[in-house]
Design a protein around this motif. Structure first.
Motif, mmCIF file in Angstrom:
data_model
loop_
_atom_site.group_PDB
_atom_site.id
_atom_site.type_symbol
_atom_site.label_atom_id
_atom_site.label_comp_id
_atom_site.label_asym_id
_atom_site.label_seq_id
_atom_site.Cartn_x
_atom_site.Cartn_y
_atom_site.Cartn_z
ATOM 1 N N ILE A 12 0.746 -1.035 -0.170
ATOM 2 C CA ILE A 12 -0.215 0.119 0.091
ATOM 3 C C ILE A 12 1.087 1.367 -0.213
ATOM 4 C CG2 ILE A 12 -1.628 1.335 0.937
ATOM 5 C CD1 ILE A 12 -2.447 -1.172 2.282
ATOM 6 N N CYS A 13 0.635 2.124 -0.625
ATOM 7 C CA CYS A 13 1.367 3.706 -0.660
ATOM 8 C C CYS A 13 0.774 4.735 -0.680
ATOM 9 C CB CYS A 13 2.031 4.071 -2.533
ATOM 10 S SG CYS A 13 2.811 1.819 -4.010
ATOM 11 N N GLY A 14 1.116 4.486 1.072
ATOM 12 C CA GLY A 14 -0.052 6.144 1.287
ATOM 13 C C GLY A 14 -0.235 4.899 3.094
ATOM 14 N N GLY A 15 0.003 5.716 3.818
ATOM 15 C CA GLY A 15 -0.532 5.175 5.057
ATOM 16 C C GLY A 15 -1.055 6.073 5.831
ATOM 17 N N ALA A 16 -1.924 6.945 5.105
ATOM 18 C CA ALA A 16 -2.922 8.027 6.562
ATOM 19 C C ALA A 16 -4.292 7.444 6.607
ATOM 20 C CB ALA A 16 -2.823 9.608 5.492
ATOM 21 N N ALA A 17 -5.591 8.040 6.370
ATOM 22 C CA ALA A 17 -6.570 7.454 7.018
ATOM 23 C C ALA A 17 -6.634 6.297 5.465
ATOM 24 C CB ALA A 17 -7.738 8.429 7.309
ATOM 25 N N ILE A 18 -6.931 6.664 4.094
ATOM 26 C CA ILE A 18 -7.341 5.398 3.293
ATOM 27 C C ILE A 18 -6.611 3.885 3.281
ATOM 28 C CG2 ILE A 18 -7.763 5.226 0.856
ATOM 29 C CD1 ILE A 18 -9.900 6.520 1.861
ATOM 30 N N GLY A 19 -4.962 4.273 3.843
ATOM 31 C CA GLY A 19 -3.628 3.014 3.273
ATOM 32 C C GLY A 19 -4.138 2.761 4.908
ATOM 33 N N SER A 20 -4.075 3.309 5.722
ATOM 34 C CA SER A 20 -3.672 2.802 6.840
ATOM 35 C C SER A 20 -5.037 1.276 6.823
ATOM 36 C CB SER A 20 -3.656 3.202 8.438
ATOM 37 O OG SER A 20 -1.926 4.075 8.066
#
Length: 406
Positions: A12-20
């Motif tokens: 998963i590229c991006g670990g903010a709310a959507i990615g997490s």
């Protein structure tokens, strides 16, 4: 899968709310026992939309899929302990169901009424009030030029977006998800699939499937796989002010001008604090500078000339306020229709898109995370069909019209 220094079933590229959220929902699925790696370039999330937004949730949309997404979202937030508690510790996200209040003049009344009818049909608790009812319920509101308003009686409000982001991340890690600091620079393709994510330092992580939840970097990252998405990072300002006048039980107010405001925290001896803002017109919509982001780079003239006058007209008590701090943040705008782009990329079935949320990412993160996890693991959406937000509509130029973009 080719040999790489590290690999995972899902990257998963991006670990903010959507990615997490995607990471959590993958790891929580009882049928999944694979490996998930989340690549996040800034684990402080200092410039993340998840951390900088006004963090609110509403069902007052004009398209059924968006209404359904937020109905799931509020149910998830209300029961966050059942989903995201770790070792008995329940996250505190300070959910406040203060409602949204959209108001309309004569020319907008029919649209508001049609939207409210759809929202109610989908199960949202939205009431339609004529001007005199608005005056009765909100005595501080200037209704002289209004025909009606729609109010979220329950299920709408605001919360601590930073806390939700951290709760998703903490739960995902507790379930075995690995987080790696680094910037996803490009996708490596082979045989019509993405086989690896190359980071800015040159290292590569092999993948079975990959999710693009890279926020303001998402369009450039998708382009490395030959996938075009019409997403541009725009700059949005959030302003604060304190008002000593009585503006009791104020919901998140959306004025006919597009300016919005809502209370922030409890009323103190100096009065009640509010946050506010507005979307600029398309011809003067500033870009968010991803290469040199600056949350302090705020155009106060926008507040003085656009936001404050509109709010002071609608709420006369706001004519006397004390401005506070302000900040800027990214707003990943889908230029086609202002809606998220979700699901498999056309022509690359193992590249999943989660881009262009246009300010709705936090409130949509529970349903989007669940939906993408289902599609990755089972090949389809099983609980809520998100196909209306798919990439195919972008390729074919078929916008999903949404009237209620703030």
């Amino acid at each position: 899968m080719p040999s790489f220094s590290e690999s995972a079933d899902v990257v998963i590229c991006g670990g903010a709310a959507i990615g997490s959220s995607v990471a959590y929902h993958l790891a929580a699925d009882p049928g999944f026992n694979g490996k998930v790696i989340v690549v996040e370039k800034d684990p402080t999330y200092r410039y993340s939309a998840s951390a900088l937004s006004a963090a609110s949730i509403r069902q007052q949309f004009s398209s059924p899929v968006n209404i359904r997404i937020s109905l799931h979202g509020i149910a998830f937030l209300r029961n966050i302990g059942a989903h995201l508690a770790v070792e008995g510790e329940v996250p505190s996200i300070d959910l406040h169901e203060g409602g949204y209040l959209y108001v309309a003049s004569g020319e907008g009344a029919s649209v508001l009424a049609a939207n409210q009818k759809l929202q109610q049909a989908e199960g949202a608790d939205i009431a339609l009030y004529a001007a005199e009812m608005l005056r009765s319920k909100f005595s501080w509101l200037n209704v002289d030029d209004l025909a009606c308003g729609t109010y979220g009686v329950s299920g709408e409000g605001w919360f601590d977006g930073w806390a939700l982001l951290q709760a998703f991340r903490k739960k995902a890690r507790a379930l075995g998800v690995a987080y790696r600091q680094g910037e996803a620079a490009r996708y490596i393709l082979e045989g019509g699939r993405v086989v690896a994510v190359e980071l800015a330092d040159g290292s590569r992580i092999g993948c079975g499937a990959v999710v693009n939840a890279a926020g303001s970097h998402g369009a450039r990252l998708a382009a490395t796989a030959g996938v075009a998405i019409p997403v541009k990072p725009r700059k949005r300002y959030v302003f604060t002010f304190t008002c000593k006048g009585e503006v009791d039980n104020c919901p998140l107010l959306i004025d006919v001008s597009g300016a919005y405001c809502r209370p922030e925290g409890k009323r103190g001896s100096d009065g009640q604090m509010f946050i506010c803002g507005a979307s600029p017109s398309a011809e003067v919509d500033p870009d968010w500078d991803e290469t040199a982001p600056d949350v302090e780079d705020v155009d106060w003239s926008f507040f003085e000339e656009r936001v404050w006058p509109a709010l002071a007209h609608r709420v006369p008590a706001f004519e006397a306020i004390r401005p506070g701090r302000a900040w800027a943040g990214p707003y990943d705008m889908n230029l086609l229709d202002g809606n998220a782009i979700l699901g498999p990329a056309a022509g690359l079935p193992n590249l999943y898109l989660a881009n262009g949320f246009s300010g709705h990412g936090l409130q949509q993160s529970p349903a989007v995370g669940r939906g993408l996890a289902e599609h990755i693991l089972h090949g389809r959406y099983r609980t809520l069909d998100l196909a209306d937000l798919g990439h195919e509509r972008i390729v074919s130029g078929r916008p999903l019209t949404e009237a209620n973009i703030i």
